[in-house]
Design a protein around this motif. Structure first.
Motif, PDB file in Angstrom:
ATOM      1  N   THR A 244      42.688  50.641  42.579  1.00 59.06           N
ATOM      2  CA  THR A 244      41.759  49.697  41.980  1.00 59.06           C
ATOM      3  C   THR A 244      42.350  49.070  40.719  1.00 59.06           C
ATOM      4  O   THR A 244      41.649  48.508  39.906  1.00 59.06           O
ATOM      5  CB  THR A 244      40.419  50.392  41.674  1.00 59.06           C
ATOM      6  OG1 THR A 244      40.662  51.472  40.757  1.00 59.06           O
ATOM      7  CG2 THR A 244      39.810  50.967  42.922  1.00 59.06           C
TER       8      THR A 244
ATOM      9  N   LYS B 121      32.717  46.784  42.322  1.00 56.49           N
ATOM     10  CA  LYS B 121      33.725  45.729  42.533  1.00 56.49           C
ATOM     11  C   LYS B 121      34.387  45.884  43.890  1.00 56.49           C
ATOM     12  O   LYS B 121      34.869  44.922  44.460  1.00 56.49           O
ATOM     13  CB  LYS B 121      34.758  45.720  41.397  1.00 56.49           C
ATOM     14  CG  LYS B 121      35.981  46.592  41.579  1.00 56.49           C
ATOM     15  CD  LYS B 121      37.113  46.185  40.624  1.00 56.49           C
ATOM     16  CE  LYS B 121      38.258  47.183  40.702  1.00 56.49           C
ATOM     17  NZ  LYS B 121      39.317  46.934  39.731  1.00 56.49           N
ATOM     18  N   GLN B 122      34.371  47.087  44.421  1.00 54.74           N
ATOM     19  CA  GLN B 122      35.167  47.340  45.629  1.00 54.74           C
ATOM     20  C   GLN B 122      34.635  48.588  46.310  1.00 54.74           C
ATOM     21  O   GLN B 122      34.307  49.556  45.639  1.00 54.74           O
ATOM     22  CB  GLN B 122      36.605  47.545  45.152  1.00 54.74           C
ATOM     23  CG  GLN B 122      37.639  47.965  46.129  1.00 54.74           C
ATOM     24  CD  GLN B 122      39.021  47.948  45.448  1.00 54.74           C
ATOM     25  OE1 GLN B 122      39.230  47.328  44.413  1.00 54.74           O
ATOM     26  NE2 GLN B 122      39.974  48.656  46.017  1.00 54.74           N
ATOM     27  N   ASN B 129      36.712  44.288  48.172  1.00 61.29           N
ATOM     28  CA  ASN B 129      36.432  43.589  46.914  1.00 61.29           C
ATOM     29  C   ASN B 129      35.913  42.176  47.194  1.00 61.29           C
ATOM     30  O   ASN B 129      36.522  41.187  46.783  1.00 61.29           O
ATOM     31  CB  ASN B 129      37.712  43.560  46.051  1.00 61.29           C
ATOM     32  CG  ASN B 129      37.464  43.026  44.651  1.00 61.29           C
ATOM     33  OD1 ASN B 129      36.495  42.311  44.411  1.00 61.29           O
ATOM     34  ND2 ASN B 129      38.340  43.366  43.727  1.00 61.29           N
TER      35      ASN B 129
END
Ligand code: FAD
Ligand code: AMP
Lengths: 308, 252
Positions: A244, B121-122, B129
Motif C-alpha cells: 500500500t 483506499k484499497q 484502489n
C-alpha cells in the motif's frame, strides 16, 4: 486501436521515467497520444514528445489543472475518450486518483497496477499483495488502465511528435487545493532509483534514520522505509515501500532492520539484488534476500558506509 | 450529518495466501476472514466524527456473501449505529467488482443522503484502489483519496492526502467521498459489552436487484497463478564479505 496516455506532470515538470515506461507498455496496444495537463504543461509536453512511440501530444494548459485535482482532469479525459480504445497512465497516486473516476464516468471497469500486457483486452495484475498474479480479460469497450512502472523498461527518447493545444473542459469545481508539503531532496526518486536503502522499525528513531540516509547518500541511492518506520515517525509517508506504498524494483535493494512482512515484500521483491541486514536470523526477509547478514544495523550499516 | 462507511470482508492480512492448483483463484475456503484494514480505519474515523458531534449517525454497508454480516457486526461493535447487508454472491470466491459496488453504494447514497462517505483506499484482496473514486464519479461528488487527516467543517472538509511527493491538502465540498490511508487513525478494538450490544443493532438485508444494479463482472478472470519464486540466496558472515560479493556480481 488508439491509446490516450496521461503524462505524469507535477507543477509543470514531467516525470520522464514513469511516463516513458508507460509509453513502452502502451505501445503494445496501439498508436499512442500523450495528454499533458497542467497550469503549465508546454515544457513537459515538449519533453514527452521526444519519447519514442508517441505519435502526438495534446496540451491542456489551464489554471484549473494546477494541482492535479481529480475532478477537472477526469472531466477532461472523459471529453476526449470517444477517440480511444485505451486510456492509460502510470500507477502513481495522482493517476490512481483520477483514472477510476474516468472509468466509472464511462461505465467501464478500471484495471490498476497492471504488470503485463497479453493482448489488447487481456492483462496481468498482482493481487493479494503480489501473492498471486491474475490474468483478466476485459469485456468493456474502453479499457482504462494504470501500469505498474517498475515492471516495464522505459521507451527510448529521440522522437519528435507534434504538439496540439486543446481547450480545457468544464471544471466541476468540487474541490480546491490548499497546500503541499513536499520534502526537497537531492536524492534520486524512489521508484526510479537504481539503488534503494530502506530502514524499518529496527532503526528505532528519526535521529537514527541518519545511518540509513548516510549509506544511501554514499551509494547515490534513494531512501525507503517500512510501514512500521513511517507509522513510528522515523520516516515520511512518501518513503513507504510495500503493498500500500510504493513499488520499487531497483538493481539493488538493501533492507535494514526490516522483518519482511508480506506487505513489505509486495513492494520490493522484484528488485534485482536484495540485501537484508537484520539481527534476527529467523527474520522472513532472509528468505527473499540474495545476500543476508545477521548483524546489528548500528554496527553494520555505518561500517558498510565506510567501505563502499 | 449521516456518515456512510462501506466495509469489505476480506482474507485476514496475516493469512498466507494459497493459489489453487487449477489456476481458478485463491483458496478462501476455511480461511480466516476479517474487515479490510483500511475500512476499520474508516469506521474509526466515522465514529470519532460522531463522538465530536459532527456526525449524527454512522451507517455501515457491505456487499458480498451473507457472511459479510460478521464484518458488519464488528463495525457495529466498534460503534456504528446500523448496518446494511447487500447479499450479492453465494460463493466466497465471487468478488464483486468496484464498478458494481460503486453502483450499489450510489443507490444507498441516494436513499440515505449522507454528508460524507468514508471508504478504505484499497481492498487488500483485489488491491484495486478504485471504489471510492468510482462512487465519487457516479454521485457527482468531490473525492479526497488517501486521507492522512480529515477536518469536517460547515459544508466542506479539509483533507490532507498521502501522495507520491509527500502530503497534499485539499478542501472538498460536502457531500464528498473520502478514502482512508494508514496514518489517518488507529482503530479501536470492540469491547465485550459492545460486541453484545451490537447484536441488537439494526441490520437491513438487501439484494442488488433492490437497487436495480447488475453485478455481472466486466473482467473475466482467465487464470490466477503463483508469482515467480526468487532463487535461494546466501548468508554472509561480515560486512567485508557482503561488500566483496556485491562488487563481484556488479551490484555495486
Ligand atoms: C493494510 C496493511 C497494509 C500494509 N502496508 C504495508 C506497506 O505498504 N509496507 C510495509 O512495509 N508494511 C505494510 N504493512 C505492515 C506490515 O504488515 C508490517 O507490520 C511492517 O512491514 C513491519 O515493519 P518492520 O519490518 O519495519 O517492523 P518489524 O516487523 O517490527 O521488524 C523490525 C525488524 O528489525 C529487526 N531489528 C531490530 N533492531 C535491530 C538492530 N539493531 N539491528 C538489526 N535488526 C534489528 C528485528 O529483528 C525485526 O526483524 C501493512 C499492514 C497492513 C495491515
Ligand atoms: N464488496 C464491498 N462491500 C463494501 N465495501 C466495499 C466493497 N468493495 C470495496 N469496498 C469499499 O471500497 C474500498 C476500496 O476497495 P477496492 O476499490 O476494491 O480496492 C474498500 O476499502 C471499501 O471501503
Amino acid at each position: 486501436m488508439a491509446v490516450l496516455l496521461l503524462a505524469e506532470i507535477t507543477d509543470g515538470s514531467l516525470a520522464m521515467d514513469a511516463t516513458a515506461k508507460t509509453v513502452a507498455a502502451a505501445s503494445k496496444l496501439g498508436d499512442v497520444t500523450v495528454l499533458a495537463v497542467g497550469a503549465t504543461a508546454k515544457d513537459a509536453a515538449g519533453e514527452a514528445a521526444t519519447i519514442e512511440g508517441v505519435s502526438k501530444v495534446l496540451v491542456a494548459e489551464d489554471a484549473i489543472y494546477g494541482h492535479r485535482l481529480a475532478e477537472p482532469t477526469a472531466a477532461l479525459i472523459v471529453s476526449l475518450a470517444g477517440d480511444y480504445s485505451h486510456i492509460v497512465a502510470p500507477a502513481t497516486t495522482d493517476a490512481k486518483n483520477i483514472l477510476p473516476r474516468v472509468a466509472a464516468l464511462l461505465d467501464v471497469m478500471v484495471l490498476t497496477d497492471v504488470t503485463g500486457v497479453v493482448d489488447g483486452d487481456t492483462f496481468e495484475r498482482p493481487i493479494y499483495a503480489g501473492n498471486a498474479i491474475q490474468t483478466v480479460k476485459s469485456k468493456d469497450a474502453t479499457k482504462v488502465i494504470t501500469f505498474r512502472t517498475s515492471t516495464f523498461d522505459a521507451a527510448a527518447t529521440g522522437g519528435s511528435a507534434a504538439l496540439e493545444d486543446i481547450a480545457a473542459a468544464e471544471n466541476p469545481g468540487l474541490s480546491e487545493w490548499v497546500s503541499d508539503k513536499v520534502a526537497e531532496s537531492d536524492r534520486p526518486e524512489l521508484t526510479s532509483a537504481k539503488i534503494v536503502v530502506s530502514g524499518g522499525r529496527g532503526v528505532g528513531s528519526e535521529e537514527d534514520f541518519k545511518i540509513i540516509e548516510a549509506l544511501a547518500d554514499k551509494l547515490g541511492a534513494a531512501v525507503g522505509a517500512s510501514r512500521a518506520a513511517v507509522d513510528s515517525g522515523f520516516a515520511p509517508n512518501d518513503w513507504q515501500v510495500g503493498q500500500t506504498g510504493k513499488v520499487v524494483a531497483p538493481e539493488l535493494y538493501i533492507a535494514c532492520g526490516i522483518s519482511g512482512a508480506i506487505q513489505h515484500l509486495a513492494g520490493m521483491k522484484d528488485s534485482k539484488v536484495i540485501v537484508a541486514i537484520n539481527k534476527d536470523e529467523e527474520a522472513p526477509i532472509f528468505q527473499v534476500a540474495d545476500y543476508g547478514l545477521v548483524a546489528d544495523i548500528f554496527e553494520a550499516v555505518p561500517e558498510m558506509t565506510g567501505k563502499v | 450529518m449521516k456518515v456512510l462507511v462501506p466495509v469489505k470482508r476480506v482474507i485476514d492480512y496475516n493469512v498466507k495466501v494459497r493459489v489453487k492448483a487449477d489456476g481458478s483463484g485463491v483458496d478462501l475456503a476455511n480461511v480466516k476472514m476479517s474487515m479490510n484494514p483500511f475500512d476499520e480505519i474508516a469506521v474509526e474515523e466515522a465514529i470519532r466524527l460522531k463522538e465530536a458531534g459532527k456526525a449524527s449517525e454512522v451507517i455501515v454497508v457491505s456487499i458480498g456473501v451473507k457472511q459479510s454480516q460478521e464484518t458488519l457486526r464488528t463495525a457495529l461493535a466498534m460503534g456504528a449505529d446500523r448496518a446494511i447487508l447487500v447479499t450479492a454472491a453465494e460463493d466466497v470466491h465471487t468478488d464483486i467488482e468496484p464498478l458494481a459496488v460503486a453502483k450499489i453504494l450510489a443507490a444507498v447514497v441516494k436513499e440515505e443522503e449522507p454528508g460524507l462517505v468514508i471508504c478504505g483506499k484499497q481492498a487488500i484482496d483485489n488491491d484495486l484502489n478504485a471504489t471510492g473514486q468510482m462512487l465519487a464519479a457516479l454521485t457527482g461528488f468531490a473525492q479526497a483519496t488517501n486521507a492522512n487527516n480529515l477536518e469536517v467543517e460547515e459544508g466542506s472538509a479539509t483533507v490532507a492526502r498521502e501522495v507520491d511527493g509527500g502530503l497534499q491538502t485539499i478542501k472538498v465540498t460536502l457531500p464528498a467521498i473520502v478514502t482512508t490511508d494508514l496514518r489517518l487513525n488507529e482503530p479501536r478494538y470492540a469491547s465485550l459489552p459492545n460486541i453484545m450490544k451490537a447484536k441488537k443493532k439494526p441490520l437491513d438485508e438487501k439484494t442488488p436487484e433492490d437497487f436495480g444494479v447488475d453485478v455481472a463482472p466486466r473482467l473475466e478472470v482467465v487464470t490466477t497463478a503463483e508469482p515467480a519464486e526468487r532463487a535461494a540466496g546466501v548468508m554472509v558472515g561480515s560486512v567485508d564479505e557482503l561488500v566483496a560479493k556485491l562488487k563481484e556480481t556488479g551490484a555495486l
